[in-house]
Enzyme design. Structure first.
Site, short mmCIF file in Angstrom:
data_model
loop_
_atom_site.label_atom_id
_atom_site.label_comp_id
_atom_site.label_asym_id
_atom_site.label_seq_id
_atom_site.Cartn_x
_atom_site.Cartn_y
_atom_site.Cartn_z
N PRO A 187 0.83 -1.22 0.00
CA PRO A 187 0.00 0.00 0.00
C PRO A 187 0.85 1.26 0.00
CG PRO A 187 -0.95 -1.61 1.48
CD PRO A 187 0.36 -2.19 1.00
N CYS A 188 0.46 2.22 -0.83
CA CYS A 188 1.34 3.35 -1.13
C CYS A 188 0.99 4.64 -0.39
CB CYS A 188 1.32 3.61 -2.63
SG CYS A 188 -0.34 4.02 -3.26
N GLN A 189 -0.08 4.66 0.40
CA GLN A 189 -0.55 5.92 0.99
C GLN A 189 0.53 6.69 1.75
OE1 GLN A 189 -2.09 3.04 1.18
NE2 GLN A 189 -4.23 3.24 0.56
N PHE B 81 3.47 7.24 1.07
CA PHE B 81 4.44 7.89 0.20
C PHE B 81 3.79 8.61 -0.98
CE2 PHE B 81 5.96 3.83 1.87
CZ PHE B 81 6.94 4.28 2.73
#
Length: 409
Positions: free
Chosen positions: A79-81, A83
């Site tokens: 999950p990228c939230q 960054f």
């Protein structure tokens, strides 16, 4: 078929690209129940539904019917939230490694250490490698060094930022990719095959970007679908914006009315597709005025979203459109995954594909229709007409000033 372990699988964007390149997903690990149901209804991949942190590497190997060291590749996009660029827009910064969600990087590395695949691929947002904000990237690279010490492997990671449109995807989408071979082979990322032909004469061998018309031109118009109509304060303003433009059209530097200050809104505000260009990045959870929107001033349908992410047409979604956008917007374009999977086969697994034809590359469609004509600005928005200040510049906007006051207190 070559064997893949998939973590943080989502709707399977990476897996579908690897499938097109001759890989079989032996196990997919995903926490979201709607994603899991979508995977099960489309493919026979064994799916483990749950948090990767609570799932042992032994269970992953057992479900895949593999032993440590037998998988050809481990793929995943944690999950990228922590960054993401949207986090910087909303908050002026993002907590990055302090965010609890950043622990997914450690879980990815833990499974690499325990399963010892012949190759690994990790995908994440561009923000992972921002200059001066690259703690996440350093965590991964240092983690791989630690795995080599502990597991007696020789992963040598290569990383870069790729724009999906540069490889035939009809969408501008920049993401970080990290690829490594267990035996120390250096991976060289493929050179772009496509570029913007409207700005310059393209070099030999480079093709023009694929466009939204290439992706969507054969689909039904859907003008009266109520699920695709805009709602909210700005719904009536979108028809006054031409194809390929956003709210900047209605600023003193645009061609419309001065309704906003220059760069005082985020880029995707009232952003509309152009038929002769790639789409801008599809977002997972957009606000009511967040594009890109269809050139006919409506939301994109589920099939249109999937086409722009180069999901194969046999992949179906049995859920509402908002859920489809969330799944597809979080996915890796499957064509880009196919390109990288082919290179992993050739460079790292000594198993090049016989055919050079990409299965997921969209066709070229001739005869792009003329642009939809923009409508006049409606009377309800005329009160906005007037002088509007431009954004003062980086770190000088209203949110930055508010943070400065908060720190002073």
């Amino acid at each position: 078929m070559l064997k893949a372990i998939s973590l943080f699988t989502g709707a399977g964007g990476l897996d579908l690209g690897f499938e097109a390149a001759g890989f079989k997903t032996c196990v997919a690990v995903e926490i979201d129940p709607i994603c899991c149901e979508t995977l099960r209804s489309n493919r026979r991949w064994p799916v483990i539904e749950g948090d990767v942190a609570a799932i042992s590497s032994q269970r992953i190997l057992k479900t895949a019917a593999l032993k440590s060291g037998e998988a050809d590749v481990l793929i995943g996009g944690p999950p990228c939230q922590p960054f993401s660029k949207s986090g910087y827009w909303a908050n002026g910064d993002a907590p990055r490694l302090k965010d609890p969600n950043a622990g997914t990087l450690n879980e990815y590395l833990r499974v690499v250490r325990d399963t010892k695949p012949k190759a690994i691929l990790l995908e994440n947002v561009y923000g992972l490698a921002y200059d001066g904000k690259s703690e996440g990237l350093k965590r991964i690279l240092n983690g791989i060094k630690k795995i080599n010490r502990e597991a007696k492997t020789n992963y040598v990671p290569s990383w870069t930022v790729l724009d999906a449109a540069s490889f035939g995807v009809p969408q501008r989408r920049e993401r970080v990719f990290i690829i490594a071979s267990r035996d120390g082979r250096e991976f060289k990322f493929p050179e772009p095959t496509h570029a913007d032909g409207s700005l310059q004469e393209l070099p030999a061998g480079i093709k023009p970007f694929h466009t939204t018309w290439d992706a969507l031109g054969d689909l039904a118009a859907l003008p009266d679908n109520p699920d695709l109509q805009l709602t909210g304060k700005w719904a009536g303003l979108l028809p006054s914006i031409p194809e390929g433009q956003n709210y900047l059209w209605h600023t003193p530097r645009g061609g419309g009315m001065p309704l906003f200050g220059w760069r005082t809104r985020y880029w995707s505000f009232l952003l509309k597709l152009a038929k002769d260009k790639p789409s801008w990045t599809i977002q997972a959870q957009p606000g009511p005025a967040t594009g890109p929107f269809h050139w006919s001033s409506r939301k994109l349908s589920a099939r249109e979203l999937a086409r722009l992410q180069t999901f194969p047409d046999d992949f179906k979604f049995d859920c509402d459109r908002a859920q489809v956008q969330r799944m597809v917007g979080n996915a890796v374009p499957s064509l880009l995954a196919e390109v990288l999977a082919r290179e992993i086969r050739r460079q790292l697994l000594d198993s090049p594909m016989r055919s050079k034809k990409l299965k997921l590359l969209p066709p070229r469609r001739r005869g792009i229709p003329p642009q939809h004509a923009a409508e006049p600005v409606r009377a309800s928005y005329m009160s906005l007409k007037g002088a509007h200040a431009d954004h003062p510049g980086p770190s000088l906007g209203p949110r930055a000033k508010l943070r400065t006051l908060e720190l002073a207190d």
